[in-house]
Design a protein around this motif. Structure first.
Motif, PDB file in Angstrom:
ATOM      1  N   CYS B 638       8.407 -24.336   2.972  1.00 42.92           N
ATOM      2  CA  CYS B 638       7.586 -23.094   3.051  1.00 42.92           C
ATOM      3  C   CYS B 638       7.801 -22.454   4.449  1.00 42.92           C
ATOM      4  O   CYS B 638       8.130 -23.326   5.512  1.00 42.92           O
ATOM      5  CB  CYS B 638       6.363 -23.501   3.153  1.00 42.92           C
ATOM      6  N   ALA B 639       7.962 -21.112   4.736  1.00 44.87           N
ATOM      7  CA  ALA B 639       7.954 -20.565   6.000  1.00 44.87           C
ATOM      8  C   ALA B 639       6.807 -19.646   6.037  1.00 44.87           C
ATOM      9  O   ALA B 639       6.703 -18.935   4.989  1.00 44.87           O
ATOM     10  CB  ALA B 639       9.329 -19.774   5.977  1.00 44.87           C
ATOM     11  N   VAL B 640       5.995 -19.477   7.007  1.00 43.82           N
ATOM     12  CA  VAL B 640       4.685 -19.038   7.168  1.00 43.82           C
ATOM     13  C   VAL B 640       4.923 -18.252   8.340  1.00 43.82           C
ATOM     14  O   VAL B 640       5.037 -18.870   9.566  1.00 43.82           O
ATOM     15  CB  VAL B 640       3.691 -20.037   7.138  1.00 43.82           C
ATOM     16  N   ASP B 641       4.182 -16.840   8.233  1.00 43.83           N
ATOM     17  CA  ASP B 641       3.883 -15.945   9.662  1.00 43.83           C
ATOM     18  C   ASP B 641       2.618 -15.816   9.497  1.00 43.83           C
ATOM     19  O   ASP B 641       1.988 -14.703   8.844  1.00 43.83           O
ATOM     20  CB  ASP B 641       4.873 -14.892   9.839  1.00 43.83           C
ATOM     21  N   CYS B 642       1.592 -16.544  10.113  1.00 43.12           N
ATOM     22  CA  CYS B 642       0.227 -16.163  10.266  1.00 43.12           C
ATOM     23  C   CYS B 642      -0.267 -15.843  11.652  1.00 43.12           C
ATOM     24  O   CYS B 642      -1.275 -16.216  12.258  1.00 43.12           O
ATOM     25  CB  CYS B 642      -0.764 -17.163   9.645  1.00 43.12           C
ATOM     26  N   GLY B 643       0.583 -15.386  12.556  1.00 39.94           N
ATOM     27  CA  GLY B 643       0.398 -15.353  13.885  1.00 39.94           C
ATOM     28  C   GLY B 643       0.339 -16.484  14.506  1.00 39.94           C
ATOM     29  O   GLY B 643       0.917 -17.528  14.091  1.00 39.94           O
ATOM     30  N   ILE B 644      -0.614 -16.550  15.608  1.00 38.65           N
ATOM     31  CA  ILE B 644      -0.681 -17.768  16.439  1.00 38.65           C
ATOM     32  C   ILE B 644      -1.307 -18.780  15.503  1.00 38.65           C
ATOM     33  O   ILE B 644      -2.416 -18.587  14.867  1.00 38.65           O
ATOM     34  CB  ILE B 644      -1.685 -17.537  17.607  1.00 38.65           C
ATOM     35  N   LEU B 649      -1.914 -28.871  12.147  1.00 39.47           N
ATOM     36  CA  LEU B 649      -2.350 -29.858  11.266  1.00 39.47           C
ATOM     37  C   LEU B 649      -3.195 -29.382  10.043  1.00 39.47           C
ATOM     38  O   LEU B 649      -2.556 -29.679   8.734  1.00 39.47           O
ATOM     39  CB  LEU B 649      -2.984 -30.917  11.927  1.00 39.47           C
ATOM     40  N   ALA B 650      -4.200 -28.737  10.213  1.00 34.93           N
ATOM     41  CA  ALA B 650      -4.979 -28.128   9.191  1.00 34.93           C
ATOM     42  C   ALA B 650      -4.383 -27.135   8.381  1.00 34.93           C
ATOM     43  O   ALA B 650      -4.152 -27.059   7.258  1.00 34.93           O
ATOM     44  CB  ALA B 650      -6.204 -27.652   9.668  1.00 34.93           C
ATOM     45  N   ALA B 651      -3.287 -26.444   9.356  1.00 38.95           N
ATOM     46  CA  ALA B 651      -2.636 -25.065   8.739  1.00 38.95           C
ATOM     47  C   ALA B 651      -1.557 -25.688   7.589  1.00 38.95           C
ATOM     48  O   ALA B 651      -1.265 -25.317   6.554  1.00 38.95           O
ATOM     49  CB  ALA B 651      -2.089 -24.251   9.675  1.00 38.95           C
ATOM     50  N   THR B 652      -0.992 -26.532   7.943  1.00 39.31           N
ATOM     51  CA  THR B 652      -0.049 -27.338   7.360  1.00 39.31           C
ATOM     52  C   THR B 652      -0.665 -27.818   5.822  1.00 39.31           C
ATOM     53  O   THR B 652      -0.052 -27.699   4.777  1.00 39.31           O
ATOM     54  CB  THR B 652       0.741 -28.555   8.094  1.00 39.31           C
ATOM     55  N   ASN B 653      -1.708 -28.418   6.079  1.00 39.39           N
ATOM     56  CA  ASN B 653      -2.756 -28.970   4.871  1.00 39.39           C
ATOM     57  C   ASN B 653      -2.968 -27.918   3.877  1.00 39.39           C
ATOM     58  O   ASN B 653      -2.716 -27.891   2.759  1.00 39.39           O
ATOM     59  CB  ASN B 653      -3.687 -29.835   5.378  1.00 39.39           C
ATOM     60  N   MET B 654      -3.211 -26.802   4.419  1.00 43.47           N
ATOM     61  CA  MET B 654      -3.733 -25.769   3.561  1.00 43.47           C
ATOM     62  C   MET B 654      -2.484 -25.028   2.822  1.00 43.47           C
ATOM     63  O   MET B 654      -2.659 -24.814   1.762  1.00 43.47           O
ATOM     64  CB  MET B 654      -4.249 -24.718   4.502  1.00 43.47           C
ATOM     65  N   VAL B 655      -1.327 -25.021   3.539  1.00 43.84           N
ATOM     66  CA  VAL B 655      -0.259 -24.483   2.822  1.00 43.84           C
ATOM     67  C   VAL B 655       0.115 -25.493   1.738  1.00 43.84           C
ATOM     68  O   VAL B 655       0.619 -25.156   0.598  1.00 43.84           O
ATOM     69  CB  VAL B 655       0.978 -24.410   3.762  1.00 43.84           C
ATOM     70  N   GLU B 656       0.048 -27.045   2.010  1.00 44.36           N
ATOM     71  CA  GLU B 656       0.458 -27.758   1.049  1.00 44.36           C
ATOM     72  C   GLU B 656      -0.426 -27.619  -0.297  1.00 44.36           C
ATOM     73  O   GLU B 656      -0.010 -27.644  -1.369  1.00 44.36           O
ATOM     74  CB  GLU B 656       0.270 -29.396   1.631  1.00 44.36           C
ATOM     75  N   PRO B 695       4.657 -32.173  -5.941  1.00 41.28           N
ATOM     76  CA  PRO B 695       6.023 -32.287  -5.369  1.00 41.28           C
ATOM     77  C   PRO B 695       6.096 -33.453  -4.770  1.00 41.28           C
ATOM     78  O   PRO B 695       4.912 -34.196  -4.300  1.00 41.28           O
ATOM     79  CB  PRO B 695       6.226 -31.201  -4.519  1.00 41.28           C
ATOM     80  N   GLU B 696       7.225 -34.142  -4.435  1.00 47.16           N
ATOM     81  CA  GLU B 696       7.470 -35.259  -3.802  1.00 47.16           C
ATOM     82  C   GLU B 696       7.218 -34.824  -2.155  1.00 47.16           C
ATOM     83  O   GLU B 696       6.544 -35.895  -1.361  1.00 47.16           O
ATOM     84  CB  GLU B 696       8.845 -35.796  -3.785  1.00 47.16           C
ATOM     85  N   SER B 697       7.528 -33.972  -1.831  1.00 47.88           N
ATOM     86  CA  SER B 697       7.434 -33.607  -0.450  1.00 47.88           C
ATOM     87  C   SER B 697       7.296 -31.781  -0.267  1.00 47.88           C
ATOM     88  O   SER B 697       7.755 -31.136  -1.144  1.00 47.88           O
ATOM     89  CB  SER B 697       8.463 -33.877   0.674  1.00 47.88           C
ATOM     90  N   ILE B 698       6.673 -31.408   0.713  1.00 47.85           N
ATOM     91  CA  ILE B 698       6.221 -30.253   1.056  1.00 47.85           C
ATOM     92  C   ILE B 698       6.408 -29.962   2.478  1.00 47.85           C
ATOM     93  O   ILE B 698       6.045 -30.578   3.437  1.00 47.85           O
ATOM     94  CB  ILE B 698       4.910 -29.551   0.695  1.00 47.85           C
ATOM     95  N   ASP B 699       7.340 -29.126   2.684  1.00 49.03           N
ATOM     96  CA  ASP B 699       7.888 -29.113   4.352  1.00 49.03           C
ATOM     97  C   ASP B 699       7.652 -27.564   4.605  1.00 49.03           C
ATOM     98  O   ASP B 699       8.170 -26.663   4.334  1.00 49.03           O
ATOM     99  CB  ASP B 699       9.521 -28.996   3.970  1.00 49.03           C
TER     100      ASP B 699
END
Ligand code: FES
Ligand code: FES
Lengths: 151, 750
Positions: B638-644, B649-656, B695-699
């Motif tokens: 996943c590639a994310v642009d949400c600014g700053i 840690l939480a942002a990654t969890n949210m995307v997953e 999925p096995e992994s989410i990057d």
């Protein structure tokens, strides 16, 4: 109504309820142990998972009359200070989102690791498959189960 | 320190400082079990000093920061206080977080939805709250030490002067109370952030893993009764009569009666949608007893005629007719197909699309459908109410307390100040808890029962009395010239009962000839916001279609999109294009690099998709492997642009989580109707993604920039649907047009 003597988290508790009452509601409504959650009531989501004799059961579909003197452990009794390896791994990997399913996930994981201290990915998936997480924390849960296995 | 001058609403801070001392922050005894004290292992101070409504400083330097917004797993309880703490310049280890009460005097937009908590909190006062308190502490020290404030430095909760004087925040806290703050407050620049941008664990983590009572369904008060409702068995039905005699005679049962949530002639707010207005209520001592008694109530239902209701959302009062009839999904799909073949309402038109389609070398046309979805938050709907005369004490899980307060005030004709709302943690929401009918229902029940009550929906009530994600349909057409250039694009989309179209989104702006149309079909099935409303379908249709167009044009799907974005950047068509081409291209490039796009891997089929909604940009590359003839999602990049990024840690969890949710909803979930009733009523039939299907992994990768932060609850979700479809196509050779992809008996267009 009938009276039942229960062994919950190492303490003797006595409740006066209809024998058909599922253990889940005895815990939540009569013993004020709110950590065990209601999600479906039909053994399909795992939110209500507790241990009976150390194995995971779905308390929503388990009548209090069938418990007898078998010891019950709930999330509140899993460890003294929230430091069971599974709880530690959950904190270490910051697993939770809303957190609602997590007591059930943790109880399932703890029962799994007790029976199988070193589960494979497939074994984790199949023994955790009955625990739904609507927030989608499955990837972290699996990693946390593996981490807990190393403690 | 470089400073940015910021205009602060001084009045609101002064007001909040004054109010803060008034005991508004005292937590309910119910919360004592999850007091932050033990969790954080901190010494509690003897005295607290409120510097403003957002925070208080203890005499020992411990700081309590209020988490202003409702929490449903998006982790704003941690990330919003992080923003305040960074400006305050305090050590995160010394911060305790408390869930704020609903209070419009102090906080703005205490709302969970639209992925706006971080974005609007950032813009509207969180940084200023921290900076204002820091200013007050510095000013207090300057006065005490007889030096100028400009010479005092702060670091991690310590004040110091080059002459050697230093003090902790706690020592200056009492002197700082009431110090006037200036019009202009200095705010940090990104280079000075110490907490923002660093991974911080969920401050409620320990409470969650030890099963502390923190959710609405856990809430209780002395003398509280449990209440449940009985609602019609189908949309298009209503209550005719009931007999509660047998139920009333059962153990633990107090009463059986009816309530009317919203009278039809009373204008209702934007979030006051409800599926069923007249309900039978059973009250009793315990959940199980009430559940049993529900079955013993004899209820007669009847077909409901078409009904007029008045909605008053955002000042626009409008009469709406809810049609009569018992609807079925098979009919919906036929109706959608038929309406989709007729001209729709034109929402945007660029160039001359008709002429371009005529002269095209190749025209591609495809249609996509999606079913209704139920939110199915893990915590079933519930709410506590204690109504005493004109005093309303309410507590529970809700996304929109301000609207709920208004709804209760209107329904009961009481002023807002008579209504006290406590926000509990929510076991999920996904849009469902933005609606306030269940808050009004709880208040009505308490009023009638003359007791504090907790209204609890069973899972079946929750799933069958829903405010669902609508069923949708979209038809796309693309015209390619001889050189495979995209010369025209046509989107026509509708649904039961709303259109999912976003006319100004990509590829609008990148194609000379463009047409967007929408349509809708009336229905009596209640629908509402569901994680990324409308985008959650249209993104999947659009991005699946673009994949197919890229293939027809003989181009790589990422390069194809990048070419269009280049065009949109350099020479945009039209002016109302709802995206920044640069940022959009940025996530595609990042996901291409991070996923090693273009490098074949044995047994792996990949799909790509990208989308912009709710102010953030997200692209996914999803890898599928066939295992025993069944597709299994292996890995997602996943590639994310949400600014700053406030809290990686939480942002990654949210995307997953959004990725897993997107896989689940696109492949497995659906709610179907037969004669007005849902065919799924619990998790035995309603499919939610399970462990084995994850999925096995989410990057997850974030674009690093210094753009003001935007939200993440929704944006990573919509693009998943097409990433799955496009990967499945590569794996099986079959394009996916109808969600959910893995359900064989799905209702399809054939
Ligand atoms: S509540 Fe027991 S399995 Fe869902
Ligand atoms: S964390 Fe929300 S349901 Fe699992």
């Amino acid at each position: 109504m009938a009276s039942f003597q229960l062994n919950i988290n190492g303490e003797q508790q006595s409740v006066d309820v209809d024998p058909s009452t599922p253990l889940l509601w005895v815990l939540r409504d009569h013993l004020s142990l709110k950590g065990t959650k209601y999600g479906c009531g039909i053994a399909q989501c795992g939110a209500c998972t507790v241990h009976m004799n150390g194995t995971a059961i779905r308390s929503c579909s388990f009548p209090v009359s069938a418990v007898g003197n078998q010891p019950i452990t709930t999330i509140e009794g899993l460890s003294e200070n929230g430091d069971h390896p599974v709880q530690k791994a959950w904190l270490e990997l910051d697993v939770a989102q809303c957190g609602y399913c997590q007591p059930g996930q943790i109880m399932s994981a703890a029962a799994l690791l007790k029976a199988n201290p070193n589960p494979s990915d497939q074994e984790i998936e199949s023994s955790m498959n009955g625990n739904l997480c609507r927030c989608g924390t499955y990837v972290r849960i699996k990693a946390a189960v593996k981490k807990a296995a190393t403690y | 320190m470089t400073v940015i001058k910021s205009k602060v609403n001084r009045r609101s801070f002064l007001k909040s400082s004054a109010l803060a001392g008034g005991g508004l922050m005292i937590s309910f005894s119910w919360l004592a079990a999850c007091a932050p004290k033990e969790a954080a292992g901190l010494e509690m101070p003897d005295e607290w000093f409120d510097l403003n409504g957002f925070l208080k400083v203890g005499n020992n330097g411990v700081v309590t920061i209020m988490a202003p917004n409702p929490e449903f797993g998006q982790n704003v309880t941690t990330s919003l206080p992080m923003i305040i703490a960074d400006e305050l310049d305090v050590d995160w280890k010394n911060v305790l977080v408390e869930q704020a009460k609903f209070n419009t005097d102090i906080f703005t937009r205490q709302f969970a939805g639209g992925s706006q908590s971080v974005r609007q909190g950032w813009q509207n006062g969180l940084r200023e709250a921290g900076a204002a308190a820091r200013y007050m502490l510095v000013a207090a020290a300057a006065k005490e030490w007889g030096v100028s404030a400009g010479e005092i430095k702060t670091e991690n909760g310590l004040l110091s002067h080059y002459n050697g004087k230093s003090a902790g925040y706690g020592e200056m806290a009492s002197l700082a109370v009431g110090i006037e703050i200036p019009e202009d407050l200095a705010l940090k620049t990104p280079a000075d952030y110490k907490i923002i941008g660093t991974p911080r664990k969920n401050v409620k983590g320990k409470d969650i893993v030890t099963g502390k009572p923190m959710f609405g369904i856990d809430y209780e008060e002395e003398g509280m009764l449990t209440a449940m409702i009985i609602h019609p068995p189908a949309f298009g039905m209503r209550l005719k009569s009931f007999d509660g005699t047998a139920a009333k005679g059962m153990n633990g049962i107090k009463d059986v009666f009816t309530i009317q949530s919203f009278p039809n002639d009373q204008p209702r707010g934007y979030f006051s949608t409800d599926a069923f207005t007249d309900l039978v209520v059973v009250t009793g001592n315990s959940t199980w007893e009430v559940m049993q008694a529900k079955k013993a109530v004899q209820v007669q239902w009847e077909k409901s005629p078409a009904t007029k209701i008045t909605t008053g959302g955002f000042g626009r009062t409008q009469e709406v007719t809810v049609p009569a009839g018992l609807e079925s999904s098979t009919d919906h799909y036929e109706q959608m197909q038929s309406v989709a073949s007729k001209p729709g309402r034109i929402e945007r038109r660029d160039g001359d699309p008709e002429a371009a389609f005529k002269r095209a070398a190749k025209v591609i046309e495809r249609s996509y459908t999606a079913p209704f979805l139920a939110h199915n938050a893990m915590e079933p709907m519930n709410f506590f109410a204690s109504v005493n005369g004109n005093d309303f004490k309410l507590a529970g899980p809700l996304q929109a307390p301000e609207m709920a307060e208004q709804a209760v005030a209107t329904r009961f004709g009481v002023p807002l100040e008579n209504i006290d709302i406590k926000m509990t943690r929510m076991g999920g929401g996904f849009g469902r808890r933005a609606y306030d009918h269940y808050v009004v229902e709880a208040a009505l029940i308490s009023q009638k029962a003359k007791a504090p009550i907790k209204l609890v929906y069973t899972r079946e009530d929750d799933m069958t009395n829903g405010i669902y994600r609508p069923s949708y349909h979209a038809t796309y057409r693309a015209a390619l010239d001889e050189d495979n250039n995209l010369i025209a694009f046509h989107a026509k989309a509708g649904g039961v009962p709303e259109s999912p179209l976003h006319a100004n989104r990509f590829p609008a702006g990148a194609v000379d000839n463009y047409l967007a149309e929408s349509w809708q079909i009336d229905s009596n099935i209640t629908i509402g916001a569901f994680r990324a409303p409308r985008s959650n379908f249209i993104a999947g249709a659009e991005q699946s279609f673009l994949d197919e167009v890229a293939e027809a044009a003989g181009k790589d799907p990422i390069e194809f999109r990048l070419d269009l974005l280049k065009r949109a950047k350099e020479n945009p068509v039209g002016e109302r294009n709802d995206y920044e081409a640069d940022r959009y291209a940025g996530i595609l490039e990042l996901v291409r690099d991070k996923s090693n796009w273009g490098q074949a891997e044995a047994g792996i089929s990949r799909g790509v998709s990208a989308y912009f909604c709710h102010n953030s940009y997200v692209a996914h590359v999803l890898d599928v492997e066939m295992v025993n003839g069944e597709p299994k999602v292996k890995r997602v990049t996943c590639a994310v642009d949400c600014g700053i990024v406030i809290n990686p840690l939480a942002a990654t969890n949210m995307v997953e989580g959004a990725v897993v949710d997107g896989i689940g909803n696109s492949m497995y979930s659906h709610l179907t109707f037969r004669q007005g009733a849902t065919e799924q009523t619990n998790f035995d039939k309603y499919r939610i993604i399970r462990h084995r299907e994850a999925p096995e992994s989410i990057d997850v990768h974030f674009i690093q920039n210094e753009i003001a932060p935007t939200g993440l609850g929704e944006p990573p979700f919509p693009p998943v649907f097409a990433a799955v479809a496009n990967a499945l196509y590569k794996a099986t050779g079959k394009r996916q047009y109808n969600q959910p992809y893995m359900v064989q008996q799905q209702i399809s267009l054939g």
